[in-house]
Design a protein around this motif. Sequence first.
Motif, PDB file in Angstrom:
ATOM      1  N   PHE A 167       0.845  -1.175   0.000  1.00  0.00           N
ATOM      2  CA  PHE A 167       0.000   0.000   0.000  1.00  0.00           C
ATOM      3  C   PHE A 167       0.891   1.238   0.000  1.00  0.00           C
ATOM      4  N   VAL A 168       0.302   2.387  -0.307  1.00  0.00           N
ATOM      5  CA  VAL A 168       1.057   3.637  -0.466  1.00  0.00           C
ATOM      6  C   VAL A 168       0.409   4.705   0.394  1.00  0.00           C
ATOM      7  N   VAL A 169       1.245   5.462   1.112  1.00  0.00           N
ATOM      8  CA  VAL A 169       0.759   6.612   1.869  1.00  0.00           C
ATOM      9  C   VAL A 169       1.578   7.826   1.485  1.00  0.00           C
ATOM     10  N   ASP A 170       0.957   9.005   1.515  1.00  0.00           N
ATOM     11  CA  ASP A 170       1.704  10.216   1.217  1.00  0.00           C
ATOM     12  C   ASP A 170       2.416  10.714   2.472  1.00  0.00           C
ATOM     13  N   VAL A 171       3.110  11.836   2.339  1.00  0.00           N
ATOM     14  CA  VAL A 171       3.922  12.328   3.458  1.00  0.00           C
ATOM     15  C   VAL A 171       3.079  12.779   4.641  1.00  0.00           C
ATOM     16  N   MET A 172       1.784  13.019   4.415  1.00  0.00           N
ATOM     17  CA  MET A 172       0.899  13.406   5.512  1.00  0.00           C
ATOM     18  C   MET A 172       0.302  12.185   6.205  1.00  0.00           C
ATOM     19  N   GLY A 173       0.658  10.983   5.706  1.00  0.00           N
ATOM     20  CA  GLY A 173       0.148   9.774   6.318  1.00  0.00           C
ATOM     21  C   GLY A 173      -1.190   9.321   5.767  1.00  0.00           C
ATOM     22  N   THR A 174      -1.649   9.919   4.648  1.00  0.00           N
ATOM     23  CA  THR A 174      -2.918   9.526   4.033  1.00  0.00           C
ATOM     24  C   THR A 174      -2.704   8.365   3.077  1.00  0.00           C
ATOM     25  N   VAL A 175      -3.557   7.358   3.168  1.00  0.00           N
ATOM     26  CA  VAL A 175      -3.446   6.191   2.277  1.00  0.00           C
ATOM     27  C   VAL A 175      -3.904   6.586   0.887  1.00  0.00           C
ATOM     28  N   GLY A 221      -3.590   7.015   7.580  1.00  0.00           N
ATOM     29  CA  GLY A 221      -2.989   5.707   7.820  1.00  0.00           C
ATOM     30  C   GLY A 221      -2.969   5.325   9.290  1.00  0.00           C
ATOM     31  N   ARG A 222      -3.298   6.265  10.176  1.00  0.00           N
ATOM     32  CA  ARG A 222      -3.339   5.936  11.604  1.00  0.00           C
ATOM     33  C   ARG A 222      -4.441   4.919  11.918  1.00  0.00           C
ATOM     34  N   LEU A 223      -5.388   4.767  10.988  1.00  0.00           N
ATOM     35  CA  LEU A 223      -6.397   3.724  11.175  1.00  0.00           C
ATOM     36  C   LEU A 223      -5.760   2.349  11.263  1.00  0.00           C
ATOM     37  N   LEU A 224      -4.581   2.204  10.653  1.00  0.00           N
ATOM     38  CA  LEU A 224      -3.901   0.908  10.617  1.00  0.00           C
ATOM     39  C   LEU A 224      -3.044   0.666  11.851  1.00  0.00           C
ATOM     40  N   GLU A 238      15.398   6.928   2.914  1.00  0.00           N
ATOM     41  CA  GLU A 238      14.930   6.443   1.627  1.00  0.00           C
ATOM     42  C   GLU A 238      14.272   5.073   1.755  1.00  0.00           C
ATOM     43  N   ARG A 239      14.828   4.234   2.629  1.00  0.00           N
ATOM     44  CA  ARG A 239      14.291   2.890   2.827  1.00  0.00           C
ATOM     45  C   ARG A 239      14.388   2.543   4.308  1.00  0.00           C
ATOM     46  N   TRP A 240      13.483   1.730   4.796  1.00  0.00           N
ATOM     47  CA  TRP A 240      13.574   1.245   6.161  1.00  0.00           C
ATOM     48  C   TRP A 240      12.781  -0.057   6.278  1.00  0.00           C
ATOM     49  N   HIS A 241      13.055  -0.805   7.330  1.00  0.00           N
ATOM     50  CA  HIS A 241      12.328  -2.045   7.557  1.00  0.00           C
ATOM     51  C   HIS A 241      12.416  -2.409   9.035  1.00  0.00           C
ATOM     52  N   GLY A 242      11.520  -3.270   9.477  1.00  0.00           N
ATOM     53  CA  GLY A 242      11.531  -3.718  10.860  1.00  0.00           C
ATOM     54  C   GLY A 242      10.162  -4.256  11.262  1.00  0.00           C
ATOM     55  N   LEU A 243      10.019  -4.559  12.558  1.00  0.00           N
ATOM     56  CA  LEU A 243       8.748  -5.060  13.070  1.00  0.00           C
ATOM     57  C   LEU A 243       7.809  -3.893  13.378  1.00  0.00           C
ATOM     58  N   ALA A 244       6.537  -4.122  13.206  1.00  0.00           N
ATOM     59  CA  ALA A 244       5.545  -3.101  13.523  1.00  0.00           C
ATOM     60  C   ALA A 244       4.267  -3.801  13.989  1.00  0.00           C
ATOM     61  N   GLU A 245       3.434  -3.034  14.662  1.00  0.00           N
ATOM     62  CA  GLU A 245       2.179  -3.555  15.177  1.00  0.00           C
ATOM     63  C   GLU A 245       1.045  -2.795  14.496  1.00  0.00           C
ATOM     64  N   LEU A 246       0.337  -3.482  13.603  1.00  0.00           N
ATOM     65  CA  LEU A 246      -0.813  -2.896  12.928  1.00  0.00           C
ATOM     66  C   LEU A 246      -2.108  -3.367  13.594  1.00  0.00           C
ATOM     67  N   ARG A 247      -3.203  -2.733  13.185  1.00  0.00           N
ATOM     68  CA  ARG A 247      -4.505  -3.086  13.761  1.00  0.00           C
ATOM     69  C   ARG A 247      -5.407  -3.622  12.656  1.00  0.00           C
ATOM     70  N   HIS A 248      -5.953  -4.807  12.894  1.00  0.00           N
ATOM     71  CA  HIS A 248      -6.941  -5.360  11.972  1.00  0.00           C
ATOM     72  C   HIS A 248      -8.239  -4.560  12.082  1.00  0.00           C
ATOM     73  N   ARG A 249      -9.048  -4.627  11.059  1.00  0.00           N
ATOM     74  CA  ARG A 249     -10.315  -3.888  11.060  1.00  0.00           C
ATOM     75  C   ARG A 249     -11.186  -4.239  12.264  1.00  0.00           C
ATOM     76  N   ASP A 250     -11.066  -5.512  12.765  1.00  0.00           N
ATOM     77  CA  ASP A 250     -11.877  -5.899  13.925  1.00  0.00           C
ATOM     78  C   ASP A 250     -11.223  -5.533  15.255  1.00  0.00           C
ATOM     79  N   GLY A 251     -10.056  -4.848  15.212  1.00  0.00           N
ATOM     80  CA  GLY A 251      -9.417  -4.370  16.431  1.00  0.00           C
ATOM     81  C   GLY A 251      -8.278  -5.225  16.935  1.00  0.00           C
TER      82      GLY A 251
END
Length: 674
Positions: free
Chosen positions: A19-27, A50-53, A70-83
């Motif tokens: 997925f793609v987000v702009d610099v303001m964090g909008t998907v 994108g904060r919804l995620l 320019e590039r980064w990677h690592g672990l992250a914690e996202l939220r499923h639609r059901d919470g």
Amino acid sequence: MAASDTMLGAGAKKSPALFVVDVMGTVIGWTAPAEELTGYRSEEIVGRSGRLLLMPGRTNLWSGRLHDQERWHGLAELRHRDGDRLLVRVEGARLATRLAGQAWLLSAVPADEDLSGKTGSLLESLINSFPVAMAIWDRDLRCVWRNAEAERLTEGFPYYRIGQSMADQIPGTDSSNLLEVMRRVLKDGVPIIDRESRWTSADQNEERMLSSSISRLDGVDGRPLGVCTLVLDITDSRARDRLHLLREASIRVGTTLDVRRTAQELAELAVPALADFVCVDLGESVLPDTTPLQRLATEPEPVRIPAFRRAGLASVHEGVPEARWHLNDAVFIRQASPFSHVVATGRTHYEPVIDFSPGSWLDHDPERAGLMRATGMHTLLIMPLKARGDVLGVTVFARTDNKEPFTRDDLMLAEELAARAALSLDNARRYTRERNTALALQRDLLPRVLSGGDALEVASRYLPSDVHEGVGGDWFDVIRLPDGGVALVVGDVTGHGINAAATMGRMRTAVRTLAYMGLRPHEVLTHLDQLIVRLAEEDDSPTDPTVATCLYALYDPATRRCLISRAGHPPPALLLPSGEVTFPDIPGGTPIGVGLGSFESLELELEPGTVLALYTDGLIETREDDLEAGMHRLGVALAAAPPPLERLCASVISSMLGGTPAEDDIALLVARTR
């Protein structure tokens, strides 16, 4: 959906969520795998923050301190639609879009897929080869993943059950001390190494000594996601020595993708820690660079005998007097011997006390028997080097000065070391075979003769990577068009190996076809992007989606005008007749295969004698330098290079690498206007 199921995922390997987000964090871009991972449909998420995620209180991953990378990677914690929580491995890459400007291309994969082997990696087999109970716990200290050893301990230590929290009270167990330590590590991030503790069973009939190591898992935003625990039973003091040797093996065996080096590392590691003498003999299939080994015939009837070549050798004695054959010697084994039996069955020959009595197998090999007696060899292990069902060779462990015979524990340790080494050997064998095949394929797919006709003088260089996975998907082409124009192309397909080389060949063919249609550069890239997306949708194989960068330049010698468009690729360099080097500011576009954006062309007028340099990021990007620093070094190298294009290519490559191995594939294409 249960939290543990959300964390762990299920089913076969799937494509990463893009997925793609702009610099303001909008998907601003959303894919089907992203919907499958998070539960959000495109119409629910595109155009929203994108904060919804993100879980409440988590830092915006694609802004803040990551915004200047320019590039980064690592672990992250996202939220499923059901919470529910989603523990993922996320990668981000900056890109430029026509409508939204600078943005982030993001890829997310459930983190446990790497741990469980669903990505096709070898991590699961490596983890389960350790006699160590490993587990991962989330921020609530609930168990979300465990290896096979931890699963075996569930009956005595119930906290290893998926979804079980260390804070839960279970009758007959007391985890208060461990809970306190884990909470402290989660809070301050200071790891606990080799913490000894005593464990007593609920019926008080069993007591064990355990060694625990605990470390915190941090997300890409720097905040803690949980902890990882490693527990080893050290009730027997030999277990501590065993752990130390296995730790050494993880560091010292398989440090390179060289089979001879790996074999020698195994021999040197085991002497004197486990044995006084070790030799490693490998078959022809593992040593592809050697001439075929001869076969001997036995008496009375001719029978072909498997032959090996000695690849590893170590001894506590100088000169290795126990060895009948030395490094690189051809090694032959008799049919009526434990060596043949080990090769045929794939099972270890365990001889705690060597039998020299009449009627033993040594009666048929008097030369070996005499050498063993002369050197005091008294206990023996002969085991196969077996990986993925194939016997790659045999390794021998023997003792001379150490008068203790090999025990069953020694046998288990030797088998673990041999299994680890065999896996490294097989990886090296497969790597060498695939790299040679991919190199041959790529050489056939890349143009053998480049010609710019009367319009351009051209030269090129291609260097496969000397590290990582070897040959990749870098390519270039010069296409003379019917109207007198010349197209120059450079591209870079993600990944390495045969698949990347084959994909490169398909893209080169597609670009040639589109070029002959008389399309402008941005039209060529748009059609190429749509074609690659369509091919990926029609492909039912579970491989990762094809993503590539590309730069396409169209030169008209009649007007000396050059149209250039790029898809996520580094900009070209211009070496003017005055000696000045510039990098035209061409709109970046999105990578090929993402299917998210359109492309733009920039028109330049090139005076006679101008050199246009097209290249892939392997030329300018290193671990120490980012793209901007690399482009600056390239400009200096071009300005100092001699005028003949062949010498210019050689000089630029030499200046940019500085005598160090290439970290990534490098393609360089230069053209001078006549």
